[in-house]
Design an enzyme around this catalytic site. Structure first.
Site, PDB file in Angstrom:
ATOM      1  N   HIS A   1      -1.995  -0.514  -2.330  1.00 16.01           N
ATOM      2  CA  HIS A   1      -2.172   0.932  -2.154  1.00 16.01           C
ATOM      3  C   HIS A   1      -2.274   1.287  -0.673  1.00 16.01           C
ATOM      4  O   HIS A   1      -1.673   2.255  -0.205  1.00 16.01           O
ATOM      5  CB  HIS A   1      -3.430   1.384  -2.901  1.00 16.01           C
ATOM      6  CG  HIS A   1      -3.681   2.859  -2.840  1.00 16.01           C
ATOM      7  ND1 HIS A   1      -2.852   3.768  -3.473  1.00 16.01           N
ATOM      8  CD2 HIS A   1      -4.631   3.586  -2.216  1.00 16.01           C
ATOM      9  CE1 HIS A   1      -3.301   4.988  -3.234  1.00 16.01           C
ATOM     10  NE2 HIS A   1      -4.378   4.909  -2.494  1.00 16.01           N
TER      11      HIS A   1
ATOM     12  N   CYS B  73      14.863   0.589  -5.374  1.00 15.62           N
ATOM     13  CA  CYS B  73      13.821   1.615  -5.297  1.00 15.62           C
ATOM     14  C   CYS B  73      12.435   0.996  -5.172  1.00 15.62           C
ATOM     15  O   CYS B  73      11.437   1.696  -5.270  1.00 15.62           O
ATOM     16  CB  CYS B  73      13.871   2.549  -6.503  1.00 15.62           C
ATOM     17  SG  CYS B  73      13.622   1.739  -8.085  1.00 15.62           S
TER      18      CYS B  73
END
Length: 555
Positions: free
Chosen positions: A185, A483
């Protein structure tokens, strides 16, 4: 000679400045004295938890889009009535406020960590709330980013979600964490904000407040006590890079005009307007999970239609690839998943959830089709976690039944990468999700920071699988994009172009650097470079190949 620490390159760029360490969480001793007034302790514990929630709500009010979604989820977790019941039980059992908070949260944290995946990751959110509430109960400074004057390099074990959403690029020159990998994160947020970052740097534990360091997020190094010449050099390199990035705009292409589409990863409808204003050619990955997470029942077709329409409206005339619900191991959804899978990462996730819940997938495809008819974006749909050609064919047929013309699948499972030719015979395009493909190829949990090296997108086995998919796509005359987070790495951009990848999808902030990197080489040079990188035995060698190739090209 400058002493350099090594970690995982997480966000490109370079910066130097004084260390500011994250305020550590409070540590409670194992023994305590039973409180004389349990009622007062319960009131203190309740007040402390309320204060922690109020602080989170204040932070959530100052952000929007995906950041707000992260904060809202954390607030909802903090308001779980069972936590307060557990705290009350702890106080009744003779524990002071802080210890009652610790024990009540501990049970929930352990349960989430045991489940793993998405819920396992959310355990960190609970730990952050726990630490903030304990600090409030003890009258200590809140853990996280301290309030200091001037710019600095932020250093710590890891950065909690409540702190990452409020990182100020004007003050935080760079980030160094002891834990975390390139898909953590912290790494993702740093890239989104354009802050140079190195994660998984164990040596950072020895860095002291005020000590000057220089962070190179491109190479993954942290220089300790660098001299002025070193700092001037990396600052000049950073300035040169900034100037270079500003010189390019428009569609992605190599120096001789070979096109490589530059697309965006979009995670919610909230930030669609700013995403649409970016200098990109469309959306390569529209994650739809934001509509399903933290709900007790599925959103209606009309709810989905409206939410998808918010994104499509901004990308009129441009490509938008919508991924169907990617529920499962890393994204637990109660009405779609079960909690009793012994190994959720290898369980019913992604497309398999749609097979188990056909009504859920059919409703989503209907909503996508309706939203596409409402707007003039070039809408395409793809399924996550496809493992076999038969699954690809079944999804294609279902999407076609709902009137969706362009149908693709994600390549995230090694089996799919190996049989890419057969899968491409069934669909119109493929998109490689390098985050999960890395995880499954190296049997390395992407949430486990100490395995970050194995999850490096420069790993030879991963690049070999990407090459196989790209070759199959070229043979079929169909698009193959990337992606995953690897798409945002400027060093890999020309390598991917040389392999035959036709599009790269990333965060908004990563687009300028990737665009500029492609402009450094002709397509033929990209092909030569890709061949040399594929021959490298390990990550350092692969990176060195690109560095030396770049030097030769300049000469």
């Amino acid at each position: 000679m400058v002493d350099e620490l090594r970690g995982n390159p997480a966000s490109p760029g370079a910066a130097a400045g004084p260390v500011v360490r994250l305020t550590p969480p409070p540590v409670l001793p194992e023994h305590w004295d039973a409180p004389a007034a349990p009622e007062a302790e319960l009131a203190a514990a309740t007040e402390a938890l309320d204060a922690a929630v109020a602080d989170l709500e204040k932070r959530a009010a100052s952000v929007s889009g995906e950041s707000k979604s992260i904060m809202d989820t954390q607030i909802m977790m903090a308001q779980d009535p069972s936590l307060r019941t557990g705290i009350a039980d702890g106080v009744a059992g003779g524990r002071p406020a802080a210890w009652a908070i610790r024990d009540a949260f501990g049970k929930h944290v352990a349960a989430l960590e045991a489940i793993g995946g998405y819920l396992g990751e959310r355990a960190a959110d609970l730990i952050d709330i726990r630490d903030r509430a304990i600090a409030a109960a003890l009258g200590l400074a809140q853990p996280g980013i301290p309030a200091v004057d001037g710019a600095f390099v932020l250093v710590g074990q890891d950065i909690a979600p409540a702190d990452t959403v409020l990182l100020d690029p004007a003050k935080v020159l760079g980030i160094v964490t002891e834990k975390g990998g390139p898909t953590s994160h912290t790494a993702i947020v740093a890239r989104a904000l354009g802050i140079p970052a190195v994660v998984g740097c164990a040596g950072a534990a020895g860095l002291a407040d005020g000590q000057r360091i220089a962070v190179d997020g491109t190479r993954g190094t942290v220089a300790v006590d660098p001299d002025d010449d070193y700092v001037h050099r990396i600052e000049a390199e950073a300035a040169s890079l900034k100037e270079k990035l500003a010189a390019h705009s428009g569609p992605g292409a190599t120096a001789d005009g070979h096109p490589v589409k530059l697309l965006l990863n979009v995670g919610s409808a909230g930030g669609a307007a700013s995403d649409a204003a970016a200098d990109a050619e469309g959306v390569g990955l529209f994650r739809t999970e934001f509509l399903f997470l933290d709900r007790t029942e599925a959103p209606t077709v009309e709810e989905q239609r409206a939410a998808y329409g918010e994104v499509l409206r901004g990308f009129s005339g441009r490509q938008v690839v919508i991924r169907t619900l990617d529920a499962g191991a890393d994204k637990y959804i109660p009405f779609a998943n079960t909690e009793d899978e012994p190994n959720p990462a290898l369980g019913v996730r992604g497309y398999r959830v749609g097979v188990r819940n056909p009504g859920l997938l059919a409703a989503q495809l209907k909503a996508i089709s309706l939203a596409a008819a409402d707007h003039d974006a070039d809408v395409r749909v793809m399924a996550p976690m496809i493992a076999t050609p038969a699954e690809a064919a079944a999804f294609r047929e279902l999407a076609r039944e709902h009137g969706i013309g362009k149908v693709g699948v994600m390549i995230e499972v090694p089996a799919a990468a190996i049989r890419a030719r057969d899968i491409l015979a069934e669909v119109d395009f493929v998109s490689i999700g390098t985050n999960d493909l890395s995880q499954y190829t190296y049997a390395a949990d992407r949430m486990l920071g100490e395995l970050g090296e194995l999850l490096d997108p420069w790993q030879p086995a991963l690049l070999a699988l990407v090459a196989n998919v790209a070759a199959a796509a070229q043979e079929a005359g169909k698009p193959a994009g990337i992606c995953g987070e690897a798409a945002s790495d400027p060093g890999l951009a020309p390598v991917f172009a040389g392999l035959g990848i036709t599009s790269l999808s990333m965060s908004v902030s990563a687009v300028p650097a990737v665009r500029a990197a492609l402009k450094d080489y002709t397509v033929e040079q990209c092909r030569i470079l890709a061949g040399e990188v594929l021959g490298a035995p390990d990550v350092p060698s692969a990176r060195k190949v690109v560095e030396e190739f770049s030097a030769r090209s300049v000469d």
